[in-house]
Design a protein around this motif. Structure first.
Motif, short mmCIF file in Angstrom:
data_model
loop_
_atom_site.label_atom_id
_atom_site.label_comp_id
_atom_site.label_asym_id
_atom_site.label_seq_id
_atom_site.Cartn_x
_atom_site.Cartn_y
_atom_site.Cartn_z
N LEU B 85 -10.46 -7.11 -11.30
CA LEU B 85 -10.65 -5.62 -10.53
C LEU B 85 -10.76 -6.50 -8.99
O LEU B 85 -10.66 -5.54 -8.17
CB LEU B 85 -12.02 -5.02 -11.12
CG LEU B 85 -11.80 -3.76 -11.98
CD1 LEU B 85 -13.25 -3.49 -12.28
CD2 LEU B 85 -10.83 -2.99 -11.57
N LEU B 86 -11.25 -7.49 -8.97
CA LEU B 86 -11.46 -8.10 -7.58
C LEU B 86 -10.27 -8.11 -6.85
O LEU B 86 -10.36 -7.53 -5.47
CB LEU B 86 -12.41 -9.20 -7.74
CG LEU B 86 -13.80 -9.32 -8.37
CD1 LEU B 86 -14.16 -10.61 -8.59
CD2 LEU B 86 -14.78 -8.43 -7.91
N GLY B 87 -9.16 -8.82 -7.21
CA GLY B 87 -8.29 -9.08 -6.54
C GLY B 87 -8.49 -10.02 -5.15
O GLY B 87 -7.75 -9.85 -4.40
N GLU B 88 -9.53 -10.82 -5.41
CA GLU B 88 -9.78 -11.78 -4.39
C GLU B 88 -8.81 -13.15 -4.43
O GLU B 88 -8.68 -13.47 -5.54
CB GLU B 88 -11.22 -12.14 -4.27
CG GLU B 88 -12.26 -10.75 -4.13
CD GLU B 88 -13.20 -11.03 -2.98
OE1 GLU B 88 -13.15 -12.05 -2.37
OE2 GLU B 88 -13.45 -9.73 -2.72
N ASP B 89 -8.19 -13.12 -3.68
CA ASP B 89 -7.29 -14.21 -3.52
C ASP B 89 -7.86 -15.48 -4.31
O ASP B 89 -7.25 -16.21 -4.68
CB ASP B 89 -6.84 -14.48 -2.02
CG ASP B 89 -5.97 -13.54 -1.43
OD1 ASP B 89 -5.81 -12.31 -2.16
OD2 ASP B 89 -5.43 -13.63 -0.21
N GLU B 90 -9.16 -15.82 -3.82
CA GLU B 90 -9.80 -16.92 -4.22
C GLU B 90 -9.90 -16.93 -5.90
O GLU B 90 -9.58 -18.03 -6.33
CB GLU B 90 -11.01 -17.22 -3.56
CG GLU B 90 -11.36 -18.48 -2.90
CD GLU B 90 -12.66 -18.59 -2.28
OE1 GLU B 90 -13.38 -17.90 -2.66
OE2 GLU B 90 -12.79 -19.31 -1.29
N VAL B 105 -4.27 -7.17 -11.28
CA VAL B 105 -5.53 -6.46 -10.85
C VAL B 105 -5.48 -5.08 -11.65
O VAL B 105 -4.48 -4.47 -11.23
CB VAL B 105 -5.05 -6.55 -9.47
CG1 VAL B 105 -6.43 -5.71 -8.70
CG2 VAL B 105 -4.96 -7.95 -8.69
N SER B 108 -5.13 -1.91 -9.26
CA SER B 108 -3.75 -1.64 -8.77
C SER B 108 -2.54 -1.15 -9.49
O SER B 108 -1.42 -0.78 -9.05
CB SER B 108 -3.40 -2.77 -8.16
OG SER B 108 -4.47 -3.46 -7.30
#
Lengths: 610, 135
Positions: B85-90, B105, B108
């Motif tokens: 759910l975060l979709g953080e690139d890292e 994600v 999305s």
């Protein structure tokens, strides 16, 4: 030794000669007497007549000799007397001569002060001749002192019969004033009568002048010393004040000299490092304390803040950007934010000063904040996704009447909107915490825009809008962050679509301007009212006519778009009149700079092909 | 031919339920775990054809589950798609580095898109030509 002997001889010799002559005369009479007896005896005995003749002759010669001898002895007697007189008179004359030729002013007055005698010194000093002085009193050149002074003078010399001694101001005949040191003594005879006064005066004008100059010099010296003292006090006061100001700075402060030796460190800094008061003073900064990066690697000496700041010929001000740690005396570390600046004096770098603070709390807050945002958005998005997915499932699996399907679709749409809002907030949080990076890659913007336009052709059709993208180079290859550019473009384009009434037109122009690209998106929409124009990029701000046209806008799009443009190193601006459409310009470098970051923006999903 | 076996490791029951329904309807055999430890145990015992792995999970984080799966020779070949759910690139980068095959994600995408993605994954896997064509 010769002179006294000669003097004595000159007196004794005439006496001896006179005495000798007198003895000769006496002896003569005696001899003559004996001689006469002898003759007389002879005469008796023999040739007495003849003898008598000879006696006459001898008597005359004898008388003559005696007369001569007595005269000569008289002459010598007088000579002796004169010599004696001279001998006794010499000393007095010498005194007189001494007085006469003394350079000091000497006068003798009678008991009333009338001048009886004045020497050459007095004539020279006063400028009056002796003749002019005689019969006058010394008032001729004096009388310049106070009445009290003279009263005291007369009291002393005349009534107390004491010597008066004092400085007197006088005036010469030519009106020139001068100072003397006067000694006035009463003259008392053996019957104890006051018969007059003798006054000697010495010109001390030059002496006084020298004394005055000396005095002036002394005063001047004292003034200078006082000034110096005052200056020193002021300086020390100013220094204490500066010290107080410096030590009152709430942040840590360390100053080093040209060689990197620590010359100042305030208490806050000492507390932070856990060192004793003054313990680091005199040490090189790199020996006193180390510094590390996030991973715990030591920062090499040449990259330390002071080293960079002290670089000759540059005025480098260094501010901590990334995570930077100082190491305490006990080996533990603390995160710092610092600003190190060179100390410039007379255009020379004479040292450097570093102001820093412990940002552990801020880092913790920052971490908590981003943790909160990501947690909150995660918590919000999970149920939202649940709603969306369940609705999707529902719509797919159940055969529902059209009306119910419509309701479900409304739920789905609302959930989507909420999702978008959460994503925008997350994007803002990412931008504001500085975690968004820029990853440049080669992109043909013409192709990219065409692709986007194809993706949203449905939206154009729905509102019967015309899109025009003809004014562009055949290809425009830019080194750019694709997602950021996409975000900006979609944002402005969706505004153009949303706020342009049916039948309108949206035109996109792309051109190269030196080493920048210029993207122009113009529409024939409702425009931006004048009063809203300065605020259009503000967070959550929405123009009144925009709220009317589209009640569910967030007011976040342009804010994020502008931040994204900033990240690309470009700028965004617009021209618009209310009701007359809007033209948005975005200018950005053809090759944007890369920026380290942890996250990107959450892409907008307005286009079907994404 | 045996059904393709998928394990869903997802702690949110509603999301899990929707995925379960959709994937079952799409013809997959679906097993569920609601925390990291259960997911890891299930993957070890069942040897699925795919693990759909959420990241934020009770008991054991998704990354740990992934790491352990990839560490063991027995399970290292099981494909994993990360659900986030975060979709953080890292996170995505880290997931792919740890050996995940793909990531999704969740928020999305509509659920249909996700199913499509999974179908595509197997289509590519069993028919590498499709991948070739896409390239």
């Amino acid at each position: 030794m010769v002179d006294p002997i000669r003097k004595i001889l000159s007196i004794i010799l005439p006496i001896i000669i006179t005495g000798a002559l007198l003895i000769v005369v006496v002896m003569h009479f005696y001899v003559s007497y004996v001689f006469r007896i002898a003759i007389n005896i002879n005469a008796l005995s023999s040739n007495s007549a003849k003898m008598q003749d000879i006696g006459w002759f001898v008597g005359i010669i004898d008388l003559f000799v005696v007369f001569l001898t007595v005269s000569v002895s008289l002459v010598f007697f007088f000579i002796t007397m004169r010599r004696l007189k001279e001998f006794f008179a010499a000393d007095i004359e010498k005194y007189l001569l001494a007085i006469e030729s003394s350079s000091n002013h000497i006068i003798i007055t009678d008991s009333n002060g009338l001048i009886l005698y004045a020497n050459k010194g007095a004539e020279k000093m006063t400028g009056y001749t002796f003749q002019e002085m005689v019969g006058n009193t010394p008032r001729l050149w004096g009388a310049l002192m106070s009445g009290e002074f003279y009263k005291n003078l007369w009291q002393t010399i005349k009534y107390d019969r004491n010597v008066f001694c004092g400085e007197v101001k006088n005036r010469r005949k030519n009106q020139e004033e001068y100072f003397t040191l006067a000694h006035i003594s009463p003259m008392i005879d053996k019957y104890n009568n006051l018969i007059g006064f003798v006054a000697t005066e010495e010109d001390i004008t030059d002496h006084k002048q020298v004394e005055k100059e000396l005095d002036d010099a002394r005063v001047a010296t004292r003034n200078i010393l006082e000034d110096l003292q005052m200056e020193r006090e002021n300086l020390s006061q100013a220094k204490s004040r500066d010290d107080a100001i410096l030590s009152s700075i709430g942040d840590g402060l360390i100053a080093v000299d040209r060689d990197g030796t620590i010359i100042m460190m305030n208490g806050v800094a000492e507390n932070m490092f856990g060192c004793g008061s003054g313990e680091f003073l005199g040490k090189k900064f790199y020996e006193a304390f180390g510094s590390e990066d996030e991973r715990g690697d030591l920062v090499p000496r040449e990259k330390r803040e002071f080293s960079v700041t002290l670089t000759v010929g540059k005025k480098n001000v260094v501010t901590s950007a990334d995570a930077y740690y100082y190491i305490r005396k006990d080996g533990t570390r603390f995160p710092v934010a610092f600003t190190a600046s060179p100390i410039i004096f007379n255009d020379q770098i004479i040292g450097a000063i570093n102001i820093f603070r412990d940002i552990a709390t801020e880092k913790e807050l920052d971490r908590l904040k981003s943790e909160f945002v990501s947690l909150a958005s995660h918590q919000l998005r999970t149920p939202l996704t649940g709603i969306s997915w369940t609705v999707d499932l529902f719509l797919r699996k159940e055969k529902l009447p059209e009306k119910q399907r419509k309701y479900l679709k409304d739920i789905r749409l609302s959930a989507d909107r909420l999702n978008i809002l959460v994503e925008l907030l997350l994007s803002i949080s990412r931008i504001e915490s500085g975690r968004v990076g820029v990853v440049p890659e080669s992109v043909d913007l013409v192709e990219f825009i065409k692709n986007d336009l194809r993706g949203c052709s449905m939206l154009f059709e729905k509102k019967k809008l015309t899109s025009v993208f003809t004014n562009h180079p055949e290809k425009l290859i830019a080194i750019i962050d694709k997602s950021l550019f996409d975000y900006i473009f979609q944002n402005i384009l969706s505004n153009a679509i949303n706020y342009t009434p049916k039948g309108g037109m949206v035109e996109i122009v792309l051109k190269i301007k030196e080493d920048s690209a210029l993207l122009v998106i113009s529409d024939t929409g409702i425009g931006i009212p004048k009063e809203a124009q300065t605020r259009i990029f503000e967070k959550f701000f929405r123009a009144s006519n925009a709220v009317m046209a589209k009640p569910d806008g967030t007011g976040l799009g342009l804010y994020i778009a502008r931040e994204a443009v900033k990240l690309l190193g470009g700028k965004i601006w617009y021209e618009s009149n209310e009701g007359g459409g809007a033209v948005f310009y975005v200018e950005f470098p053809l090759a944007v700079k890369s920026l380290q970051g942890k996250v990107g923006l959450i892409p907008l999903k307005m286009f079907a092909h994404k | 031919m045996n059904k393709i076996k998928i394990i869903i490791v997802e702690d949110d029951e509603i999301l899990a339920r929707v995925l379960y329904a959709e994937l079952t309807d799409a013809g997959f055999k679906v097993l569920q775990a609601f925390d990291g430890e259960a997911g890891l145990a299930l993957a070890r015992s069942e040897h699925p054809d795919l693990v759909l792995l959420d990241l934020i999970l009770p008991k054991k984080y998704g990354f740990e589950v992934l790491e352990e799966l990839k560490k063991s020779p027995d399970t290292k070949d099981i494909p994993v798609i990360i659900l986030t759910l975060l979709g953080e690139d890292e996170d995505i980068k880290r997931g792919l580095e740890l050996g995940a095959n793909d990531y999704i994600v969740k928020s999305s995408h509509a659920v249909a898109e996700i199913i499509e993605k999974i179908k595509n994954f197997f289509a590519k896997k069993f028919n590498p030509q499709i991948e070739q064509e896409e390239k």
